[in-house]
Enzyme design. Sequence first.
Site, short mmCIF file in Angstrom:
data_model
loop_
_atom_site.label_atom_id
_atom_site.label_comp_id
_atom_site.label_asym_id
_atom_site.label_seq_id
_atom_site.Cartn_x
_atom_site.Cartn_y
_atom_site.Cartn_z
CB ILE A 27 -9.74 1.18 -14.03
CG1 ILE A 27 -9.66 1.85 -12.67
CG2 ILE A 27 -8.86 1.87 -15.05
CD1 ILE A 27 -8.28 1.76 -12.02
CE LYS A 41 -7.37 -7.16 -8.62
NZ LYS A 41 -7.43 -6.24 -7.49
N1 HSE Z 1 -9.12 -6.93 -2.68
C1 HSE Z 1 -9.09 -6.25 -3.94
C2 HSE Z 1 -8.37 -4.91 -3.77
C3 HSE Z 1 -10.48 -6.04 -4.45
O1 HSE Z 1 -8.14 -4.50 -2.62
O2 HSE Z 1 -8.00 -4.30 -4.75
C4 HSE Z 1 -10.58 -5.71 -5.91
O3 HSE Z 1 -10.07 -6.71 -6.73
#
Ligand code: HSE
Length: 405
Positions: free
Chosen positions: A131, A200
Site C-alpha cells: 500500500i 509500523k
Molecule cells: N507479519 C506482517 C503482517 C507482515 O502480518 O502484516 C507484513 O509486515
Amino acid sequence: MVKVAVLGYGTVGSGVVEVLQKNQDAITEKLNETIEVKYILDLREFPGDPNESLVVHDYSIILEDTEVSIICETMGGVEPAYTFSKKALLTGKSVCTSNKELVAAHGPELIRIAKENHCNYMFEASVGGGIPIIRPLNSSLTPEKIEGITGILNGTTNFILTKMRDEEADFADVLKEAQEMGFAEKNPEADVEGHDAGRKIAILSSLMYGETVKYDAVSTEGITKISPIDFEYASSLGYTIKLLAMSKENNGAPFAMVAPFLINKSNPLFAVDGVFNGILVKGNMLGNTMYYGAGAGKLPTASAVVGDVIDCARHKNVSISCNWKESEKQMHSIEEVSRRFLVRFKATSETTQPQMKELFDASKVIVLEASKSEFAVITGVMTEAEYKRKAEKVLDILGMIRIEE
Ligand code: HSE
C-alpha cells in the site's frame, strides 16, 4: 542502465527480482532506462534457480562495484542489515528496504546519512506492504497538518480476527490454521502481541511529526485475550473487533497505541477484512483519506520496494525530501485518553448488574442469550486511568475492549 543488488533472497527479495524481471519492459518504458539485477547476496546457494549466477556471498563485491547504484535490503532484522545499509549509503548507493524493524530502530540516522551522501534511504514497503502510504505522507500530504493516523497495520492479526468473527472460532484454533496456511509465522509473537503494528505506527508517527517516535513510546496490547464471546457482544451492538494502531493527540498531548478496539459500520476500517490492511489519515485541511490493499505478501511488498528503486533511479545524486529528524518526539502515556469501554463480568453476588452499572457509569448492560453466568456493560466516557481505578475494585472482570467512536 541502472544496476541494483538485492540483499536477501527470501520471500520479499525473490519477489523484488521477479517484479524487476517480469515488468522490465513496463518499467523501462516509464523510466526511459532499464533496471537490471546485478547481484543477489545470500548465505545460501540456489542450485537450479534461474538467477543462480547472480548469487554472491561476500558483501564487499557489491559495495566495491561502482556500477551498482541501488541496494534492495530485504534481509529483515536489525543486523547485519543496519551495517550493510549504512556502508552502502556512505558510498553513495541508495537503499530501498522492506525492513520495518530496522527503519523503526535506525530510520532517521540512515535518512541523514543518505542526505549527506546525496543518495536515498527509502522504506515504502516497511509499512502496509504494497500500500502506498510513506510516499503520500512525504509528498501529496505535505500541505497538511496530519491530525491523526489510525490503521489496521498487521495482516496476520486481521486474518485471525476476521476468521474468529466469521466462524465463531477460538483464537488458538485460528492461529494454528493460519500457521498451517502460511499466513502466520511459526513464532507469531510479534504479530499477535501487537509489536509489528507498534513498529509500523512508530514509523508513521515519526513522519507525521517529523521527529522520531520511538517504538517504546507506543503502548501495545495484542489480540491473544480476544475470545468468541467478545465477538458475540460486539455483533449484538453492531460492532466488530479490529487491532487498531493509532497515533493522535489528546488535548494537545500526542500518544500512540496498538490495541483491539470495537468499531462500528460508520468507521471505514470496519470493512477491512482478512489479510488486508487499511490506513486512515486525517489532515487538517483535507479531512480523511484512506489507503487500502495488500499489507503483506511477496509480490505486493516487492512491488513497493521496486517503486522506491524507480524513484531512486529518477533521482540520481538527488536526495528526495523526507522530514524525519533524529530528535525524539515526546509522546504521552495513554492514561489520560478518554473513551468508553466494553467490560465483561462474571455474574456473582458481589458483582451484580446494578452495582457495575453504577460503578462504571454505564449506559448499557448486555446479557447474551447463551451465557447467563456473565454480563457486560458499556461504560460512560472515562480516562484509561479512571477505568483502571474502578476495575481494581472488582474481582470478577473477564475482559475489557476499548471502543473507538
Ligand atoms: N507479519 C506482517 C503482517 C507482515 O502480518 O502484516 C507484513 O509486515
